[in-house]
Design an enzyme around this catalytic site. Sequence first.
Site, mmCIF file in Angstrom:
data_model
loop_
_atom_site.group_PDB
_atom_site.id
_atom_site.type_symbol
_atom_site.label_atom_id
_atom_site.label_comp_id
_atom_site.label_asym_id
_atom_site.label_seq_id
_atom_site.Cartn_x
_atom_site.Cartn_y
_atom_site.Cartn_z
ATOM 1 N N LYS A 40 -10.289 6.192 -18.108
ATOM 2 C CA LYS A 40 -11.032 7.061 -18.511
ATOM 3 C C LYS A 40 -10.871 7.775 -19.933
ATOM 4 O O LYS A 40 -11.857 8.190 -20.591
ATOM 5 C CB LYS A 40 -10.658 8.309 -17.494
ATOM 6 C CG LYS A 40 -11.034 7.942 -16.106
ATOM 7 C CD LYS A 40 -10.827 9.086 -15.113
ATOM 8 C CE LYS A 40 -11.088 8.415 -13.743
ATOM 9 N NZ LYS A 40 -12.379 8.388 -13.437
ATOM 10 N N LYS A 213 -26.152 13.035 -8.835
ATOM 11 C CA LYS A 213 -27.596 13.235 -9.214
ATOM 12 C C LYS A 213 -28.115 14.759 -8.721
ATOM 13 O O LYS A 213 -29.169 15.109 -9.141
ATOM 14 C CB LYS A 213 -28.552 12.107 -8.269
ATOM 15 C CG LYS A 213 -28.435 12.108 -6.964
ATOM 16 C CD LYS A 213 -29.656 11.107 -6.579
ATOM 17 C CE LYS A 213 -29.570 10.760 -4.964
ATOM 18 N NZ LYS A 213 -28.953 11.377 -3.995
ATOM 19 N N ASN A 214 -27.193 15.171 -8.168
ATOM 20 C CA ASN A 214 -27.552 16.754 -7.564
ATOM 21 C C ASN A 214 -27.222 17.695 -8.788
ATOM 22 O O ASN A 214 -27.393 18.878 -8.746
ATOM 23 C CB ASN A 214 -26.846 17.372 -6.177
ATOM 24 C CG ASN A 214 -27.227 16.480 -5.190
ATOM 25 O OD1 ASN A 214 -28.599 16.019 -5.058
ATOM 26 N ND2 ASN A 214 -26.377 16.188 -4.119
ATOM 27 N N GLY A 241 -19.156 10.105 -14.994
ATOM 28 C CA GLY A 241 -18.377 11.256 -15.279
ATOM 29 C C GLY A 241 -17.764 11.250 -16.710
ATOM 30 O O GLY A 241 -17.806 12.366 -17.444
ATOM 31 N N ASP A 242 -17.529 10.174 -17.309
ATOM 32 C CA ASP A 242 -16.735 10.006 -18.336
ATOM 33 C C ASP A 242 -17.849 10.490 -19.584
ATOM 34 O O ASP A 242 -17.627 10.971 -20.479
ATOM 35 C CB ASP A 242 -16.370 8.647 -18.632
ATOM 36 C CG ASP A 242 -15.106 8.421 -17.865
ATOM 37 O OD1 ASP A 242 -14.322 9.344 -17.402
ATOM 38 O OD2 ASP A 242 -14.759 7.087 -17.533
ATOM 39 N N SER A 272 -26.527 6.963 -18.670
ATOM 40 C CA SER A 272 -25.435 6.223 -18.591
ATOM 41 C C SER A 272 -25.567 5.309 -17.225
ATOM 42 O O SER A 272 -25.123 4.099 -17.301
ATOM 43 C CB SER A 272 -24.135 6.825 -18.643
ATOM 44 O OG SER A 272 -23.917 7.473 -17.650
HETATM 45 P P1 ATP Z 1 -17.506 8.649 -12.022
HETATM 46 O O1 ATP Z 1 -15.990 8.807 -11.263
HETATM 47 O O2 ATP Z 1 -18.543 7.409 -11.291
HETATM 48 O O3 ATP Z 1 -17.555 8.361 -13.509
HETATM 49 P P2 ATP Z 1 -17.935 11.321 -11.237
HETATM 50 O O4 ATP Z 1 -17.889 11.363 -9.710
HETATM 51 O O5 ATP Z 1 -16.741 11.763 -12.192
HETATM 52 O O6 ATP Z 1 -18.473 9.839 -11.823
HETATM 53 P P3 ATP Z 1 -20.481 12.506 -11.043
HETATM 54 O O7 ATP Z 1 -20.483 13.878 -10.503
HETATM 55 O O8 ATP Z 1 -20.810 11.245 -9.745
HETATM 56 O O9 ATP Z 1 -19.172 12.190 -11.670
HETATM 57 O O10 ATP Z 1 -21.539 12.328 -12.149
HETATM 58 C C1 ATP Z 1 -21.320 12.849 -13.343
HETATM 59 C C2 ATP Z 1 -22.714 13.206 -13.971
HETATM 60 O O11 ATP Z 1 -23.374 12.185 -14.119
HETATM 61 C C3 ATP Z 1 -23.563 14.230 -13.069
HETATM 62 O O12 ATP Z 1 -23.230 15.415 -13.292
HETATM 63 C C4 ATP Z 1 -24.893 13.812 -13.595
HETATM 64 O O13 ATP Z 1 -25.318 14.399 -14.860
HETATM 65 C C5 ATP Z 1 -24.888 12.331 -13.883
HETATM 66 N N1 ATP Z 1 -25.492 11.458 -12.854
HETATM 67 C C6 ATP Z 1 -24.241 10.724 -11.936
HETATM 68 N N2 ATP Z 1 -25.318 10.016 -11.081
HETATM 69 C C7 ATP Z 1 -26.443 10.237 -11.333
HETATM 70 C C8 ATP Z 1 -27.706 9.798 -10.840
HETATM 71 N N3 ATP Z 1 -27.770 8.883 -9.811
HETATM 72 N N4 ATP Z 1 -28.726 10.173 -11.496
HETATM 73 C C9 ATP Z 1 -28.841 11.000 -12.487
HETATM 74 N N5 ATP Z 1 -27.758 11.512 -13.057
HETATM 75 C C10 ATP Z 1 -26.430 11.029 -12.423
#
Ligand code: ATP
Length: 292
Positions: A40, A213-214, A241-242, A272
């Site tokens: 990370k 995606k929300n 997330g990164d 990304s």
């Molecule tokens: P990861 O651990 O897979 O790196 P995470 O669980 O820490 O991710 P998420 O909330 O899944 O973080 O995603 C982070 C950000 O990435 C979201 O706030 C959004 O901006 C973007 N994102 C993730 N998935 C999508 C998607 N399917 N479509 C558009 N944006 C996305």
Amino acid sequence: MAKITVIGSSSMDLVVTAPKRPSKGETIMGESFKTVPGGKGANQAVAAARLGAKVYMVGCIGDDAFGKAILENFKKNQVVTTYVEPVTGVESGTAHITLAEGDNSIIVVKGANDYVTPELVEKALDIIRESDIVLIQQEIPEETVEYVSEKCHEFGVRLLLNPAPARPIRKEVIEKAAYITPNEHEASVLFDHKDLHDALLEYPNKVFITEGKNGVRFHNGKQEVVVPSYPVEAVDTTGAGDTFNAAFAVALAEGKGFEESIRFANRAASLSVTKFGAQGGMPTREEVEERM
Ligand code: ATP
């Protein structure tokens, strides 16, 4: 140019694709094998550098071939490696990932990342003091996160804590961080399964939850706000997330406001997920701006 210090893990992801997961005692033939840089801390450092910031990485690598490859990858992405230390007699951090039957299973071996100690961070205090913002995650020892939160608070430097992977965090650390960015699972661990609306209300414009995606949810002191993400064709969400955390830090460091920085980060993170691999899809500044 925005100046950002990232304190965290760097590792090599060893990715096998196979038709199924072997059961106990079984040997099966896999389909393919890839090594890709991850961790990370390293992911966030590379993402911030691609978005145009001057990035200093504080971390550790093992004295093995993976360590050399991790270092080369930082250099290729213009991340400053003065504070990336090789640890003698220790292996680099690795993530052993099996992709099978449409899902992944992962074993992480911390290796050199366990040596990202307060003593190592101490060597980088001058650069931390001069940073616009400091980014940290939880793939390194807890005492290091606590030490960094104290130092940033003392220096008046903003600390962005990405509380991943999930673990409980002392209240003092939460208080001293400027921003905290859990995903939904990490938020429930962080706030001990209490109602998330109440938790967000307690930390307005400070704690925000990324919901894939929300989009992103936070409280602005008057009401709860959702900043929507950008609709894309998702290919691989690893590292979303990164990218989000790095982009948020870059935007803030450049003087953008809180909500505007979240919008910028949502844009970068949505780009990304359209390519394979954690670092493979991390966009450049030009790619994000084309979208805006
Ligand atoms: P990861 O651990 O897979 O790196 P995470 O669980 O820490 O991710 P998420 O909330 O899944 O973080 O995603 C982070 C950000 O990435 C979201 O706030 C959004 O901006 C973007 N994102 C993730 N998935 C999508 C998607 N399917 N479509 C558009 N944006 C996305």
